[in-house]
Design a protein around this motif. Structure first.
Motif, PDB file in Angstrom:
ATOM      1  N   GLY A   1       0.816  -1.220   0.000  1.00 11.63           N
ATOM      2  CA  GLY A   1       0.000   0.000   0.000  1.00 11.63           C
ATOM      3  C   GLY A   1       0.843   1.260   0.000  1.00 11.63           C
ATOM      4  O   GLY A   1       0.549   2.216  -0.716  1.00 11.63           O
ATOM      5  N   TYR A   2       1.900   1.261   0.799  1.00 15.46           N
ATOM      6  CA  TYR A   2       2.808   2.415   0.821  1.00 15.46           C
ATOM      7  C   TYR A   2       3.455   2.613  -0.543  1.00 15.46           C
ATOM      8  O   TYR A   2       3.499   3.724  -1.072  1.00 15.46           O
ATOM      9  CB  TYR A   2       3.900   2.221   1.880  1.00 15.46           C
ATOM     10  N   ALA A   3       3.983   1.528  -1.133  1.00 13.64           N
ATOM     11  CA  ALA A   3       4.671   1.632  -2.424  1.00 13.64           C
ATOM     12  C   ALA A   3       3.710   2.091  -3.516  1.00 13.64           C
ATOM     13  O   ALA A   3       4.016   3.015  -4.287  1.00 13.64           O
ATOM     14  CB  ALA A   3       5.301   0.293  -2.785  1.00 13.64           C
ATOM     15  N   LEU A   4       2.566   1.459  -3.583  1.00 14.81           N
ATOM     16  CA  LEU A   4       1.577   1.815  -4.601  1.00 14.81           C
ATOM     17  C   LEU A   4       1.057   3.229  -4.391  1.00 14.81           C
ATOM     18  O   LEU A   4       0.902   3.997  -5.351  1.00 14.81           O
ATOM     19  CB  LEU A   4       0.424   0.803  -4.558  1.00 14.81           C
ATOM     20  N   GLY A   5       0.818   3.587  -3.140  1.00 17.02           N
ATOM     21  CA  GLY A   5       0.340   4.937  -2.840  1.00 17.02           C
ATOM     22  C   GLY A   5       1.356   5.999  -3.215  1.00 17.02           C
ATOM     23  O   GLY A   5       1.015   7.025  -3.802  1.00 17.02           O
ATOM     24  N   TYR A   6       2.616   5.746  -2.911  1.00 18.25           N
ATOM     25  CA  TYR A   6       3.647   6.730  -3.242  1.00 18.25           C
ATOM     26  C   TYR A   6       3.827   6.852  -4.748  1.00 18.25           C
ATOM     27  O   TYR A   6       4.040   7.951  -5.270  1.00 18.25           O
ATOM     28  CB  TYR A   6       4.980   6.370  -2.575  1.00 18.25           C
ATOM     29  N   MET A   7       3.717   5.733  -5.458  1.00 21.46           N
ATOM     30  CA  MET A   7       3.839   5.769  -6.919  1.00 21.46           C
ATOM     31  C   MET A   7       2.768   6.659  -7.541  1.00 21.46           C
ATOM     32  O   MET A   7       3.032   7.359  -8.513  1.00 21.46           O
ATOM     33  CB  MET A   7       3.717   4.356  -7.510  1.00 21.46           C
ATOM     34  N   HIS A   8       1.582   6.637  -6.984  1.00 23.05           N
ATOM     35  CA  HIS A   8       0.461   7.357  -7.603  1.00 23.05           C
ATOM     36  C   HIS A   8       0.174   8.720  -6.975  1.00 23.05           C
ATOM     37  O   HIS A   8      -0.386   9.590  -7.638  1.00 23.05           O
ATOM     38  CB  HIS A   8      -0.791   6.479  -7.593  1.00 23.05           C
ATOM     39  N   LEU A   9       0.530   8.916  -5.729  1.00 22.54           N
ATOM     40  CA  LEU A   9       0.271  10.203  -5.082  1.00 22.54           C
ATOM     41  C   LEU A   9       1.500  11.111  -5.061  1.00 22.54           C
ATOM     42  O   LEU A   9       1.370  12.312  -4.881  1.00 22.54           O
ATOM     43  CB  LEU A   9      -0.243   9.983  -3.655  1.00 22.54           C
ATOM     44  N   LYS A  10       2.675  10.537  -5.168  1.00 27.63           N
ATOM     45  CA  LYS A  10       3.944  11.285  -5.202  1.00 27.63           C
ATOM     46  C   LYS A  10       4.189  12.122  -3.943  1.00 27.63           C
ATOM     47  O   LYS A  10       4.878  13.120  -3.992  1.00 27.63           O
ATOM     48  CB  LYS A  10       4.019  12.192  -6.439  1.00 27.63           C
ATOM     49  N   ASN A  11       3.600  11.714  -2.833  1.00 28.02           N
ATOM     50  CA  ASN A  11       3.777  12.439  -1.584  1.00 28.02           C
ATOM     51  C   ASN A  11       3.683  11.441  -0.432  1.00 28.02           C
ATOM     52  O   ASN A  11       2.604  10.965  -0.099  1.00 28.02           O
ATOM     53  CB  ASN A  11       2.718  13.534  -1.444  1.00 28.02           C
ATOM     54  N   ILE A  12       4.814  11.130   0.175  1.00 24.76           N
ATOM     55  CA  ILE A  12       4.840  10.128   1.240  1.00 24.76           C
ATOM     56  C   ILE A  12       4.066  10.595   2.471  1.00 24.76           C
ATOM     57  O   ILE A  12       3.508   9.779   3.212  1.00 24.76           O
ATOM     58  CB  ILE A  12       6.285   9.731   1.606  1.00 24.76           C
ATOM     59  N   TRP A  13       3.979  11.902   2.683  1.00 26.66           N
ATOM     60  CA  TRP A  13       3.285  12.407   3.869  1.00 26.66           C
ATOM     61  C   TRP A  13       1.787  12.158   3.808  1.00 26.66           C
ATOM     62  O   TRP A  13       1.139  11.963   4.841  1.00 26.66           O
ATOM     63  CB  TRP A  13       3.608  13.883   4.092  1.00 26.66           C
ATOM     64  N   ILE A  14       1.232  12.132   2.616  1.00 29.74           N
ATOM     65  CA  ILE A  14      -0.190  11.782   2.484  1.00 29.74           C
ATOM     66  C   ILE A  14      -0.387  10.321   2.869  1.00 29.74           C
ATOM     67  O   ILE A  14      -1.336   9.972   3.578  1.00 29.74           O
ATOM     68  CB  ILE A  14      -0.695  12.057   1.056  1.00 29.74           C
TER      69      ILE A  14
END
Length: 114
Positions: free
Chosen positions: A55-68
């Protein structure tokens, strides 16, 4: 669509990890054998960890913001853990715990929306 999958993986991963932690703590607090509880909870936490990392990897790939992603993870803990704790232990939070939960929720909402 993949953003939703990432958020769902984080929520489910956190939920599985929290369930394993709570069940293990409840079982270790009773007279039943802790070793019989350890392996299933270890497997549950492992599955939860796989979902969290995905989830973290996929989320960062698509949102481009780790803080979100971090805010979503903390937010899911703030939602899931009190519900599961109440369901498993049938215990309500003390005043200080409730204030802490509210402050954490406000902080998470600020991180997501501000």
């Amino acid at each position: 669509m993949l953003k939703i999958v990432a958020v769902a993986a984080i929520f489910v991963g956190e939920a599985l990890s929290i369930i394993a932690e709570l069940i293990a703590s409840k079982k270790f607090g009773t007279a039943s054998g802790p070793l019989t509880t350890l392996l299933p909870m270890f497997l549950l936490v492992t599955l939860g960890g796989i979902l969290l990392v995905s989830g973290y990897a996929l989320g960062y790939m698509h949102l481009k913001n780790i803080w979100i992603i971090v805010a979503i993870s903390v937010g899911s803990i703030l939602v899931v853990e009190p519900i599961l704790t109440f369901l498993l232990f049938r215990d309500v939070p003390t005043t200080g715990s409730l204030i802490g939960l509210v402050c954490g929720a406000v902080g998470t909402l600020a991180a997501i929306f501000l």
